[in-house]
Design a protein around this motif. Sequence first.
Motif, PDB file in Angstrom:
ATOM      1  N   ALA A  44       6.009  -1.983   7.486  1.00 26.91           N
ATOM      2  CA  ALA A  44       6.103  -0.583   7.077  1.00 26.91           C
ATOM      3  C   ALA A  44       7.556  -0.107   7.151  1.00 26.91           C
ATOM      4  O   ALA A  44       8.306  -0.486   8.053  1.00 26.91           O
ATOM      5  CB  ALA A  44       5.213   0.283   7.959  1.00 26.91           C
ATOM      6  N   THR A  46       9.846   3.378   7.280  1.00 31.66           N
ATOM      7  CA  THR A  46       9.712   4.806   7.555  1.00 31.66           C
ATOM      8  C   THR A  46      10.196   5.634   6.371  1.00 31.66           C
ATOM      9  O   THR A  46      10.998   5.186   5.553  1.00 31.66           O
ATOM     10  CB  THR A  46      10.513   5.206   8.798  1.00 31.66           C
ATOM     11  N   SER A  84      -2.973   0.389  -5.353  1.00 29.47           N
ATOM     12  CA  SER A  84      -3.642   0.780  -4.119  1.00 29.47           C
ATOM     13  C   SER A  84      -3.778  -0.387  -3.153  1.00 29.47           C
ATOM     14  O   SER A  84      -3.812  -0.190  -1.931  1.00 29.47           O
ATOM     15  CB  SER A  84      -5.029   1.353  -4.437  1.00 29.47           C
ATOM     16  N   ARG A  85      -3.858  -1.619  -3.682  1.00 30.92           N
ATOM     17  CA  ARG A  85      -4.033  -2.773  -2.802  1.00 30.92           C
ATOM     18  C   ARG A  85      -2.722  -3.180  -2.132  1.00 30.92           C
ATOM     19  O   ARG A  85      -2.699  -3.496  -0.943  1.00 30.92           O
ATOM     20  CB  ARG A  85      -4.585  -3.946  -3.597  1.00 30.92           C
ATOM     21  N   HIS A  88       0.714   0.588   0.170  1.00 34.43           N
ATOM     22  CA  HIS A  88      -0.118   1.512   0.934  1.00 34.43           C
ATOM     23  C   HIS A  88       0.687   2.141   2.064  1.00 34.43           C
ATOM     24  O   HIS A  88       1.794   1.708   2.385  1.00 34.43           O
ATOM     25  CB  HIS A  88      -1.344   0.788   1.503  1.00 34.43           C
ATOM     26  N   ARG A  89       0.098   3.159   2.660  1.00 33.84           N
ATOM     27  CA  ARG A  89       0.760   3.854   3.761  1.00 33.84           C
ATOM     28  C   ARG A  89       0.016   3.582   5.058  1.00 33.84           C
ATOM     29  O   ARG A  89      -1.212   3.667   5.124  1.00 33.84           O
ATOM     30  CB  ARG A  89       0.816   5.367   3.503  1.00 33.84           C
ATOM     31  N   GLY A  90       0.795   3.222   6.083  1.00 32.57           N
ATOM     32  CA  GLY A  90       0.236   3.012   7.407  1.00 32.57           C
ATOM     33  C   GLY A  90       0.843   3.983   8.386  1.00 32.57           C
ATOM     34  O   GLY A  90       1.506   4.954   8.007  1.00 32.57           O
ATOM     35  N   ARG A  91       0.652   3.707   9.656  1.00 35.26           N
ATOM     36  CA  ARG A  91       1.158   4.618  10.689  1.00 35.26           C
ATOM     37  C   ARG A  91       2.678   4.657  10.725  1.00 35.26           C
ATOM     38  O   ARG A  91       3.273   5.679  11.059  1.00 35.26           O
ATOM     39  CB  ARG A  91       0.619   4.196  12.052  1.00 35.26           C
ATOM     40  N   TYR A  94       5.413   3.529   4.589  1.00 34.16           N
ATOM     41  CA  TYR A  94       4.883   2.808   3.443  1.00 34.16           C
ATOM     42  C   TYR A  94       5.175   1.312   3.577  1.00 34.16           C
ATOM     43  O   TYR A  94       6.207   0.915   4.137  1.00 34.16           O
ATOM     44  CB  TYR A  94       5.508   3.326   2.140  1.00 34.16           C
ATOM     45  N   ALA A  95       4.266   0.502   3.050  1.00 36.75           N
ATOM     46  CA  ALA A  95       4.442  -0.949   3.099  1.00 36.75           C
ATOM     47  C   ALA A  95       4.041  -1.559   1.762  1.00 36.75           C
ATOM     48  O   ALA A  95       3.085  -1.099   1.115  1.00 36.75           O
ATOM     49  CB  ALA A  95       3.601  -1.559   4.220  1.00 36.75           C
ATOM     50  N   ALA A  97       2.667  -4.917   0.648  1.00 38.20           N
ATOM     51  CA  ALA A  97       2.068  -6.123   1.231  1.00 38.20           C
ATOM     52  C   ALA A  97       1.672  -7.085   0.117  1.00 38.20           C
ATOM     53  O   ALA A  97       0.565  -7.020  -0.411  1.00 38.20           O
ATOM     54  CB  ALA A  97       0.862  -5.755   2.072  1.00 38.20           C
TER      55      ALA A  97
END
Length: 271
Positions: A44, A46, A84-85, A88-91, A94-95, A97
């Motif tokens: 991810a 920031t 979308s796969r 995506h956004r995590g804690r 954005y990443a 993958a």
Amino acid sequence: MDSPILFCRVLGPIDVAIEGVSADLGGLRSRRALAALSAADGAAVTDEDLIEQIWEDRRPGNVVQGLRAIIWRLRAALGSEAGSRYLHRGRGGYALAIPEASTDRHQLPTLVTGALHHLARGRPVEAVTDLEAAVALWRGEPWEDLGPMPELTGIRSGLTELHDVAIEELQAARLAVTDPARTAPDTVRAIAALTEAVVHTPYRERRWELLALALYRSGRQAEALSSLRRIRTTLREHVGIEPGPSLRNLEQRILRQDPDLLLPAAARCRC
């Protein structure tokens, strides 16, 4: 239904292909965003780091909203399913993958390692195939869209070294092919590629060694020795060192016309 086949290229300007068709990534800011995400290798990133890479010191007043808009456009460019796969956004932010096999940055070391494995086991034809594929991946400086970034210096240097190795060992593999039908054209290609390579990176002794060997095998002994004299002079005048043992040994073997420098009689050519 399976997701579309996606391939991300960062060895040069950022490019993403969906089922073989390049996606329209938009302008410079969108490209910088995707390049920064790809450089994180699935981790991810920031918002602050993305904003810094996209706008540098020219941030608009609504910069967070601008970042959201860029991510939305990138997802749209990748397609609703792939976007979308893979993005995506995590804690942590954005990443991007993407599987390693779907990126040129990971394909390059895989191909070079496989080719060296083939060469070590006497399979030069297979090595040529892998190394030609490795060289074809290279389109310029890795993550060209991002410009200078201290945190990318190490990985950029590593990938550049792998590219240099691929160029050199491709010619070594071509010179090791013993199929009479391929020897002449492979040797011609090796000489052409190495002649260009020593101009671009004149201090890499491996290139001069292979060039001299290719010239000698083509019946051009004088040119082979001349190339070795050129690199000796270059190293002495510009670096202050003598050629390494491989170059010195090759020169002595050429001078005494060591028959072991030649391919088996059936595979020899005069190019």
